[in-house]
Design a protein around this motif. Structure first.
Motif, short mmCIF file in Angstrom:
data_model
loop_
_atom_site.label_atom_id
_atom_site.label_comp_id
_atom_site.label_asym_id
_atom_site.label_seq_id
_atom_site.Cartn_x
_atom_site.Cartn_y
_atom_site.Cartn_z
N LYS A 64 0.82 -1.21 0.00
CA LYS A 64 0.00 0.00 0.00
C LYS A 64 0.86 1.26 0.00
O LYS A 64 0.40 2.34 -0.35
N ILE A 65 2.13 1.10 0.47
CA ILE A 65 3.07 2.22 0.48
C ILE A 65 4.30 1.79 -0.32
O ILE A 65 4.91 0.76 -0.01
N LEU A 66 4.64 2.56 -1.33
CA LEU A 66 5.80 2.25 -2.17
C LEU A 66 6.93 3.21 -1.87
O LEU A 66 6.71 4.43 -1.78
N MET A 67 8.15 2.66 -1.71
CA MET A 67 9.34 3.49 -1.57
C MET A 67 10.32 3.08 -2.65
O MET A 67 10.81 1.93 -2.65
N LEU A 68 10.57 3.98 -3.57
CA LEU A 68 11.42 3.69 -4.73
C LEU A 68 12.67 4.55 -4.65
O LEU A 68 12.61 5.77 -4.79
N ASP A 69 13.80 3.90 -4.38
CA ASP A 69 15.08 4.61 -4.28
C ASP A 69 15.82 4.43 -5.60
O ASP A 69 16.52 3.44 -5.81
N GLU A 70 15.64 5.37 -6.51
CA GLU A 70 16.25 5.29 -7.84
C GLU A 70 15.93 3.95 -8.49
O GLU A 70 16.81 3.22 -8.94
#
Length: 585
Positions: A499-505
């Motif tokens: 439900k929560i996306l964290m995209l580091d590059e």
């Protein structure tokens, strides 16, 4: 000297507590003690019947009953000894197995900060080498401890009954043995402690070099690492020799004392037989009982040496088991509501050996929207992600989901709602399928896996691999390119449906064609989800609902791409610089 003695006593208490933590099966322990008792008692009976047999033969009065009883005693001793040794070995293996399980589970529960401070090889050494030392103590020495103690006590009682003057003469050697063992034991403890430390250092170096062997060869650092390895090996060699010198002194001295006692007893006993104070059978029995004392005492001496080695291992294992774990707060059972905004409120953070990385950071991440975080390298973007994942606790301020601080949620429940795609995505040794499914707590169908790979635009290259989804990727995914590893990581995130996306590059290692395809897949995935994106290439975040500019740990700008382009000087420079680079390409 007193401090060393107190330290040994403290470590002995810790060792006892550590063994109790392994939850020894009590029923099996009672069986083992019973078998040891039977073995020891049978062993004590054998010399007594031998005494009768010798006396009978001396007067030429043969009795079959004594001979049969002697044979029965031998058989009982052998059978009880076999079962006792097996069950004691089983008990020792179970204790060490449970201890390794404790360490393994503890390692998985330790916070990221622990692994920041410790080398990987040192942690591996604790689980492998230190537990092996304790295993050696239990299976090689404690196996015979019960029967040895019973044999010594029983033999001493019978010896006093047979001839108390000779028994007192034998005990005159005990102060000598004590004077030898005490200083040697302290020396062995210090040497063993340092030896285990050096073993951990060497294991750490070995793990590091093997893991990063491509770096070593790329920079032709083989000669440097050869010298480093030889230095650690030489240290192990020197401490091994120190240990060998102590053992080389201790064991011959013990044997010399025991042999001296044996010679005196035989000589003195022969005189008493000549005077009629002792029969020939009683002298034979006395000597046999003496061996039943001497042999266990040699075992106890070896146990003492092994125990000193185990004390150092125990101390390091206890440090791991007592280390603070990640806080779960499972008892609160608060449910994560991903439809609420994430609030960063006056957040500050500093690593233990650095200045503040984040300084009084405040902003809100709207639910179901895309928030991009941009700025120069070293500004604290990845650290902010680590705090959102609760890898670390803030120095000041807090992160909330709605009105609830995120540390009030069960850690597992919180992380279950987050999909994290790193800038560098090393894979685990295994197949492509296993890496895509990693972390799933349910059975996953082939259709689900293929759909996730298709959305991540990974299915095309996967089908070209030798065994498709069952292809081994190698350690850390070395058999795949950086872009392929990235797409498998994205497929993993898609499969988890967070439900929560964290995209580091998340698209940093892709070529232009793959990047376009994955961007489209990510746009589809981000719909209706709270998404936080770290990006150095601003072209990938121009459509974000809001952009946060993070500079030297502080928020210096917030708004849409158009708003920041008009009002924020650093953002303008970043855009112009990237536009210029793209034009040059």
């Amino acid at each position: 000297m007193e401090s060393n003695q107190q330290q040994v006593q403290v470590n002995w208490r810790k060792f006892s507590h550590l063994i109790r933590q392994t939850q020894i099966p009590k029923r099996l322990a009672f069986i083992v003690v019973g078998l040891s008792l039977i073995q020891a008692i049978a062993g004590l009976v054998v010399p007594w019947f031998t005494k009768d047999l010798v006396d009978i033969l001396a007067v030429s009065n043969w009795k079959w009953e004594v001979f049969v009883l002697l044979i029965v005693a031998f058989i009982v001793q052998g059978v009880a000894g076999a079962f006792s040794t097996y069950f004691l070995s089983f008990l020792g293996e179970r204790v060490v197995s449970n201890l390794r399980r404790l360490l393994w589970n503890k390692m998985l529960a330790l916070p990221i900060s622990y692994f920041d401070e410790k080398r990987t090889g040192e942690t591996v050494s604790r689980i492998n080498n230190d537990t092996a030392v304790i295993k050696s103590l239990i299976t090689d020495h404690l196996v015979s401890l019960f029967s040895s103690i019973i044999s010594i006590i029983g033999a001493v009682i019978i010896l006093f009954y047979l001839d108390w003057p000779m028994t007192l003469m034998m005990f005159s050697a005990i102060p000598i043995v004590f004077l030898i063992m005490r200083p040697m034991g302290r020396k062995m403890y210090e040497i063993s402690k340092r030896l285990q430390e050096k073993t951990a250092h060497f294991t750490s170096l070995l793990t590091q070099v093997v893991t990063e062997i491509r770096l070593v060869k790329a920079y032709t650092a083989e000669e440097i690492e050869r010298k480093n390895g030889e230095r650690e090996i030489e240290n192990l060699f020197r401490f091994g020799l120190k240990e060998a010198r102590v053992v080389a002194v201790l064991q011959p001295l013990m044997s010399l004392v025991m042999m001296f006692v044996l010679v005196i007893i035989i000589g003195y006993g022969g005189m008493r037989v000549a005077t009629g104070a002792l029969t020939a059978g009683e002298l034979v029995a006395f000597i046999l009982y003496l061996f039943q004392i001497l042999a266990p005492m040699v075992m106890v001496a070896r146990l003492f040496t092994s125990l000193q080695k185990a004390m150092g291992a125990t101390e390091r294992i206890i440090k791991i088991l007592e280390h603070e774990e990640e806080e779960q707060k499972e008892e609160k059972h608060l449910k994560v509501d991903p439809t609420l905004p994430i609030v960063i409120d006056r957040l500050s953070f500093a690593y233990p050996t650095s200045d503040e990385v984040l300084k009084d950071v405040s902003f809100t991440i709207p639910a179901g929207r895309v928030t991009a975080i941009v700025g120069p390298s070293g500004g604290g973007k990845t650290t902010l992600f680590a705090l959102l994942e609760r890898f670390y606790q803030p120095t000041k301020g807090e992160i909330r989901l709605g009105d609830t601080p995120i540390d009030q949620f069960c850690l597992h429940e919180w992380r279950r709602h987050i999909g994290y795609v790193l800038q560098d995505n090393p894979l685990l040794a295994g197949t492509v399928r296993e890496n895509i499914c990693y972390g799933m707590d349910r059975e996953v169908s082939d259709q689900e896996i293929e759909r996730a790979a298709r959305l991540a635009y990974a299915d095309e290259f996967i089908h070209e691999l030798p065994q498709g989804y069952d292809t081994e990727v190698g350690e850390r995914g070395v058999k795949l390119s950086g872009g392929q590893r990235q797409r498998i990581a994205i497929a993993r995130a898609i499969l988890h449906d967070p439900k929560i996306l964290m995209l580091d590059e998340a698209t940093s290692n892709l070529d232009s064609t793959s990047e376009q395809a994955v961007q489209e897949a990510l746009h589809n995935l981000m719909k209706g989800r709270t998404t936080i994106v770290i990006a150095h290439r601003l072209a990938t975040v121009v459509d974000a609902d809001q952009i946060i500019v993070l500079e030297k740990g502080r928020v210096t700008g917030q708004g849409t791409h158009e708003e920041l382009l008009q009002s924020h000087q650093l953002y303008q420079k970043l855009v112009k610089h990237q536009f210029k680079v793209q034009m040059e390409k």
